[in-house]
Design a protein around this motif. Structure first.
Motif, short mmCIF file in Angstrom:
data_model
loop_
_atom_site.label_atom_id
_atom_site.label_comp_id
_atom_site.label_asym_id
_atom_site.label_seq_id
_atom_site.Cartn_x
_atom_site.Cartn_y
_atom_site.Cartn_z
N LYS A 107 0.83 -1.21 0.00
CA LYS A 107 0.00 0.00 0.00
C LYS A 107 0.86 1.26 0.00
O LYS A 107 0.56 2.24 -0.67
N LEU A 108 1.96 1.23 0.74
CA LEU A 108 2.88 2.37 0.80
C LEU A 108 3.41 2.69 -0.60
O LEU A 108 3.45 3.86 -1.02
N GLU A 109 3.80 1.66 -1.34
CA GLU A 109 4.38 1.87 -2.67
C GLU A 109 3.31 2.25 -3.69
O GLU A 109 3.48 3.21 -4.45
N ARG A 110 2.22 1.50 -3.73
CA ARG A 110 1.19 1.73 -4.74
C ARG A 110 0.57 3.11 -4.64
O ARG A 110 0.20 3.71 -5.65
N LYS A 111 0.45 3.63 -3.42
CA LYS A 111 -0.28 4.88 -3.23
C LYS A 111 0.65 6.07 -3.03
O LYS A 111 0.20 7.18 -2.73
N ASN A 112 1.95 5.82 -3.20
CA ASN A 112 2.94 6.90 -3.14
C ASN A 112 2.85 7.69 -1.83
O ASN A 112 2.96 8.91 -1.80
N ALA A 113 2.65 6.96 -0.73
CA ALA A 113 2.62 7.59 0.59
C ALA A 113 4.04 7.71 1.12
O ALA A 113 4.98 7.06 0.65
N ASP A 114 4.21 8.56 2.12
CA ASP A 114 5.51 8.72 2.77
C ASP A 114 5.64 7.81 3.98
O ASP A 114 6.73 7.36 4.33
N TRP A 115 4.51 7.56 4.61
CA TRP A 115 4.47 6.69 5.79
C TRP A 115 3.22 5.83 5.73
O TRP A 115 2.18 6.27 5.24
N MET A 116 3.33 4.63 6.28
CA MET A 116 2.16 3.76 6.42
C MET A 116 2.13 3.24 7.85
O MET A 116 3.13 2.73 8.36
N VAL A 117 0.99 3.41 8.51
CA VAL A 117 0.80 2.93 9.87
C VAL A 117 -0.07 1.69 9.80
O VAL A 117 -1.24 1.76 9.43
N ALA A 118 0.51 0.54 10.11
CA ALA A 118 -0.17 -0.74 9.93
C ALA A 118 -0.59 -1.34 11.26
O ALA A 118 0.16 -1.28 12.24
N ASN A 119 -1.77 -1.92 11.27
CA ASN A 119 -2.20 -2.64 12.47
C ASN A 119 -3.11 -3.81 12.09
O ASN A 119 -3.77 -3.80 11.05
N ASP A 120 -3.12 -4.80 12.96
CA ASP A 120 -3.92 -6.01 12.75
C ASP A 120 -5.23 -5.85 13.52
O ASP A 120 -5.27 -5.99 14.74
N VAL A 121 -6.31 -5.54 12.81
CA VAL A 121 -7.59 -5.28 13.47
C VAL A 121 -8.29 -6.56 13.91
O VAL A 121 -9.35 -6.51 14.54
#
Length: 407
Positions: free
Chosen positions: A343-357
């Protein structure tokens, strides 16, 4: 957290709302602050100094000339001790005195010696509050650099509706926390514009039904609150209306993903940081009904709705990105790190905050969360389970590369 160890002076004057200050003191103590109370003689007509002494766990000062400690001049010592002062309830009388430099009892005398930030919380009859002299005095105090809360409108002690009620204690505490934040935390987002989305979007089926998800918006709200504490001007775009008003956070209520996208674009060009913490619905109903849908056949067990894709807000912002720092959230139930990196790469974000819901007790609808922060530069920061507000401070610390102790 923000009030832990902070020395707060609570100054009380003679108004019927004085009894509410017991709860204010209790809440401040509960949040870790040290509190010392000072009262005018008029205030003691409404509530006992002993009550305030028990609640604050400190002696209450009432008499200007009660100098029991030879090594200190009590009102100067009190003024020097405070990190922050709250004047509540602030009557028309004390507002007039402070605006004109009058010092004729303990509170007015001490206020002239206070050099720390002051929060003034007026409470009086609506006719008194509206009087031109009172309004002039309020303007003078604001110009002098004091923080001034507006009184609430509601049922007054006199038996009719009007503007003059003491604001709710929760609102006063929130204002105190916001003021305290500028003392406690580095203002690393000062003059920065921040967009934050929060909550699950709502896609209407008909006027009474919709498709959504379990996102409560709590993480997004925590990010917004902490950004404001760090000095930012925040545009909070959310489907949730159940959050309190926070200074420097401008809330915009939306429903659908399309509405959220349009609102984000209004502020995007001027934004410095964009936090996409909302759980945006991937699909919407192609043709939502104008009226409530009815069952056409009691024996039918199937209903078919045509769904179409919603705009991918994060990806679109990534394509438009200029100076903005783009922070996405990846709420997953499996292969969390794999999907977050993708998701970080595909959406050209600078940061991705990931969590297991899928983990019990964290994520959606919880007050706690556990996340991994992934940076475009390869940085990975794993954070344990913690309160979402504390976590927000840790996320901002990583994103801004500044030391922020949010515990």
């Amino acid at each position: 957290m923000v009030l832990t160890g902070l020395r707060i002076g609570v100054m009380m004057t003679g108004g019927i709302a004085a009894y509410k200050i017991t709860e204010l003191v209790r809440q401040l103590i509960k949040k870790g602050a040290q509190v010392r109370v000072m009262m005018t003689e008029s205030a003691t007509q409404f509530i006992s100094p002993l009550t305030m002494q028990v609640l604050s766990r400190s002696n209450v000062i009432v008499d200007t000339f009660d100098e029991n400690e030879a090594e200190h001049v009590q009102h100067i010592h009190y003024a020097d001790w405070c990190d922050l002062v709250v004047l509540a309830p602030a009557t028309a009388n004390i507002i007039g005195k402070l605006a004109n430099g009058i010092a004729d009892e303990i509170v007015s005398t001490t206020l002239l010696a206070v050099t720390c930030p002051k929060l003034i919380v007026p409470a009086m009859n609506s006719h008194m509050y509206d009087h031109p002299a009172v309004q002039r005095n309020i303007e003078v105090l604001i110009q002098d650099g004091n923080h001034m809360m507006e009184p609430d409108t509601g049922f007054l002690a006199e038996g009719y509706e009007g503007k003059g009620r003491l604001p709710e204690i929760e609102a006063i505490v929130i204002q105190i926390e916001s003021m305290a934040a500028s003392i406690v935390y580095p203002q690393v987002l000062q003059d920065q514009k921040v967009i934050i989305t929060a909550g699950g979007t709502i896609e209407r089926v008909d006027p009474v039904r919709y498709i959504s998800n379990d996102s409560s918006g709590k993480m997004g709200f925590a990010m917004a609150r902490f950004a404001a504490w760090l000095g930012a001007e925040v545009e909070l775009i959310t489907s949730k209306a159940n959050f309190p008003t926070i200074p420097k956070v401008n809330a915009h209520l939306i429903e659908s993903a399309s509405e959220m996208y349009e609102k984000v674009l209004l502020f995007y060009e001027d934004a410095d940081y964009v936090v996409m913490s909302a759980a945006v619905s991937d699909y919407r109903v192609a043709n939502p009904a104008d009226q409530k849908l009815k069952k056409k056949n009691q024996n039918s067990q199937k209903v078919v709705w045509e769904l179409v894709e919603n705009p991918d807000i994060l990806a679109s912002l990534g394509q438009k990105k200029d100076k903005q720092v783009l922070i996405g959230f990846a709420a997953e139930t499996q292969d969390v790190m794999k999907y977050a990196h993708d998701k970080l790469e595909r959406k050209n974000a600078d940061w991705m905050v990931a969590n297991d819901v899928s983990e019990a007790g964290i994520g959606f609808n919880s007050d706690q969360n556990k996340v991994t922060i992934i940076g475009r530069d390869g940085r990975i920061e794993r954070l344990p389970v913690m309160d979402k507000l504390v976590l927000a401070g840790r996320i901002w610390s990583v994103v801004t590369n500044q030391e922020i102790d949010s515990e």
